[in-house]
Design an enzyme around this catalytic site. Structure first.
Site, PDB file in Angstrom:
ATOM      1  N   ASP A   1     115.308  -8.099 -42.091  1.00 36.65           N
ATOM      2  CA  ASP A   1     116.681  -7.757 -41.703  1.00 36.65           C
ATOM      3  C   ASP A   1     117.642  -8.896 -42.005  1.00 36.65           C
ATOM      4  O   ASP A   1     117.223 -10.010 -42.320  1.00 36.65           O
ATOM      5  CB  ASP A   1     116.742  -7.386 -40.202  1.00 36.65           C
ATOM      6  CG  ASP A   1     115.926  -8.323 -39.325  1.00 36.65           C
ATOM      7  OD1 ASP A   1     115.557  -9.422 -39.793  1.00 36.65           O
ATOM      8  OD2 ASP A   1     115.653  -7.974 -38.168  1.00 36.65           O
TER       9      ASP A   1
ATOM     10  N   ASP B   1     113.452  -6.109 -25.618  1.00 38.65           N
ATOM     11  CA  ASP B   1     113.551  -4.666 -25.364  1.00 38.65           C
ATOM     12  C   ASP B   1     112.612  -3.859 -26.257  1.00 38.65           C
ATOM     13  O   ASP B   1     112.746  -2.642 -26.382  1.00 38.65           O
ATOM     14  CB  ASP B   1     115.002  -4.189 -25.549  1.00 38.65           C
ATOM     15  CG  ASP B   1     115.528  -4.424 -26.964  1.00 38.65           C
ATOM     16  OD1 ASP B   1     114.757  -4.922 -27.821  1.00 38.65           O
ATOM     17  OD2 ASP B   1     116.699  -4.107 -27.229  1.00 38.65           O
TER      18      ASP B   1
ATOM     19  N   HIS C   1     112.179  -4.042 -29.563  1.00 38.20           N
ATOM     20  CA  HIS C   1     112.568  -3.674 -30.931  1.00 38.20           C
ATOM     21  C   HIS C   1     111.804  -4.477 -31.978  1.00 38.20           C
ATOM     22  O   HIS C   1     111.490  -5.643 -31.770  1.00 38.20           O
ATOM     23  CB  HIS C   1     114.086  -3.790 -31.140  1.00 38.20           C
ATOM     24  CG  HIS C   1     114.629  -5.186 -31.201  1.00 38.20           C
ATOM     25  ND1 HIS C   1     115.386  -5.741 -30.196  1.00 38.20           N
ATOM     26  CD2 HIS C   1     114.564  -6.137 -32.158  1.00 38.20           C
ATOM     27  CE1 HIS C   1     115.759  -6.963 -30.536  1.00 38.20           C
ATOM     28  NE2 HIS C   1     115.263  -7.229 -31.719  1.00 38.20           N
TER      29      HIS C   1
ATOM     30  N   GLU D   1     116.535  -0.985 -32.753  1.00 40.28           N
ATOM     31  CA  GLU D   1     116.831  -1.025 -31.326  1.00 40.28           C
ATOM     32  C   GLU D   1     116.336   0.240 -30.628  1.00 40.28           C
ATOM     33  O   GLU D   1     116.056   1.240 -31.302  1.00 40.28           O
ATOM     34  CB  GLU D   1     118.347  -1.163 -31.145  1.00 40.28           C
ATOM     35  CG  GLU D   1     118.940  -2.435 -31.751  1.00 40.28           C
ATOM     36  CD  GLU D   1     118.696  -3.674 -30.909  1.00 40.28           C
ATOM     37  OE1 GLU D   1     117.711  -3.719 -30.158  1.00 40.28           O
ATOM     38  OE2 GLU D   1     119.510  -4.613 -31.001  1.00 40.28           O
TER      39      GLU D   1
HETATM   40  C1  GLP Z   1     115.820 -10.491 -33.632  1.00 38.85           C
HETATM   41  C2  GLP Z   1     115.149 -10.124 -34.950  1.00 38.85           C
HETATM   42  C3  GLP Z   1     113.736  -9.607 -34.716  1.00 38.85           C
HETATM   43  C4  GLP Z   1     112.983 -10.559 -33.816  1.00 38.85           C
HETATM   44  C5  GLP Z   1     113.683 -10.647 -32.479  1.00 38.85           C
HETATM   45  C6  GLP Z   1     112.971 -11.575 -31.510  1.00 38.85           C
HETATM   46  O1  GLP Z   1     116.398  -9.413 -33.013  1.00 38.85           O
HETATM   47  N1  GLP Z   1     115.868  -9.153 -35.679  1.00 38.85           N
HETATM   48  O2  GLP Z   1     113.080  -9.477 -35.977  1.00 38.85           O
HETATM   49  O3  GLP Z   1     111.651 -10.116 -33.659  1.00 38.85           O
HETATM   50  O4  GLP Z   1     114.984 -11.161 -32.716  1.00 38.85           O
HETATM   51  O5  GLP Z   1     113.318 -12.883 -31.775  1.00 38.85           O
HETATM   52  P1  GLP Z   1     112.597 -14.151 -31.164  1.00 38.85           P
HETATM   53  O6  GLP Z   1     111.330 -14.283 -31.948  1.00 38.85           O
HETATM   54  O7  GLP Z   1     113.530 -15.279 -31.423  1.00 38.85           O
HETATM   55  O8  GLP Z   1     112.353 -13.871 -29.744  1.00 38.85           O
END
Ligand code: GLP
Length: 269
Positions: free
Chosen positions: A72, A141, A143, A148
């Site tokens: 993404d 959450d 995702h 989402e």
């Molecule tokens: C963002 C990214 C996800 C990632 C999530 C969790 O929303 N788009 O790909 O898994 O954050 O991030 P973190 O690993 O910093 O908790």
């Protein structure tokens, strides 16, 4: 689904890096038949990237014949913004390994025509015969990528609006100011991840415990897009003890038990 439980984040990261290196080496990729790797951003994969950089420098794995597709990218911030996923990937991983720049694919969050950009991305993935291994993290959450709650479980690459929860969670990278966090992103879909030949998610920390519980013990639901992995034939979640805090004791013991008999020498720590 396999659930690998490691005691802490360092062990989770090393396990994931060993797994990735083993799969690349096993595929013995060539320029004609590269290994296709799906890459996440966020804090979860950072330890794995560090461990992979080390394995690369030690000559234990090469990325020369690896093609990557990132999950993404934010919309509306310049590509060289310090919080763009482009900057994240080059700083934390690509600049430190032997990957060829032309083999790196990251969605253009500033594309004039985002619909075309997403279509192009899906077609390029298909052109390589699909993704061999999609790596990922998970949001609190539940995702995956930026899918989402409420995202279709068959969705493909498209633009998504970020939820307030995600904007708040990600504001830590934007001076703790929610107003600075982009409100939309381009993201691969749940269906894109599900089409990969294998998937490995890294889930660590107490704040991911609810997501892990829904992903492993809950029903398949668009409200916890991580749960779609239950339908994947080759899905692995590697989690630390802290993230297992909301699993039933029985579930925890069950996965510990079967994994004790399922040791892949390549991933032994
Ligand atoms: C963002 C990214 C996800 C990632 C999530 C969790 O929303 N788009 O790909 O898994 O954050 O991030 P973190 O690993 O910093 O908790």
């Amino acid at each position: 689904m396999r659930l690998i439980i490691e005691k802490d984040y360092d062990n989770v990261s090393q396990w994931a890096a060993n797994y990735v290196a083993a799969r690349i080496n096993e595929a013995n990729p060539t320029p004609e038949h590269p290994f296709v790797l799906g890459c996440p951003t966020g804090s979860s994969p950072l330890g794995m990237y560090r461990a992979l950089i080390k394995l690369n420098k030690e000559g234990k794995v090469s990325f020369r014949n690896v093609v990557t597709f990132n999950m993404d990218e934010y919309c509306g911030i310049p590509r060289d913004h310090e919080q763009s996923y482009y900057t994240f990937m080059w700083t934390n991983f690509f600049n430190q390994i032997d990957i060829l720049p032309e083999n790196v694919n990251i969605l253009n969050g500033n594309a004039e025509n985002p619909v075309e950009e997403c279509k192009r991305y899906e077609e390029k993935i298909k052109g390589y015969g699909g993704i061999d291994l999609f790596l990922g993290g998970v949001g609190p959450d539940g995702h995956i990528a930026f899918n989402e709650p409420g995202s279709s479980l068959t969705s493909r690459t498209r633009m998504k609006t970020l939820t307030t929860d995600t904007i708040i969670a990600n504001s830590r990278f934007f001076e703790n100011n929610v107003d600075l966090v982009p409100k939309t992103a381009l993201t691969v879909g749940v269906g894109t991840v599900m089409s990969a030949k294998s998937v490995l998610l890294i889930v660590n920390g107490h704040n991911k415990a609810r997501a892990l519980k829904h992903g492993v013990e809950g029903g398949i639901s668009q409200m916890w897009t991580i749960s779609a992995l239950q339908m994947h034939q080759h899905a692995i979640i590697v989690a630390d003890d802290a993230a297992c805090g909301e699993l039933k004791v029985d579930t925890y013991r069950y996965f510990k038990d079967i994994e004790a008999a399922n040791l892949d020498p390549a991933t032994q720590l």
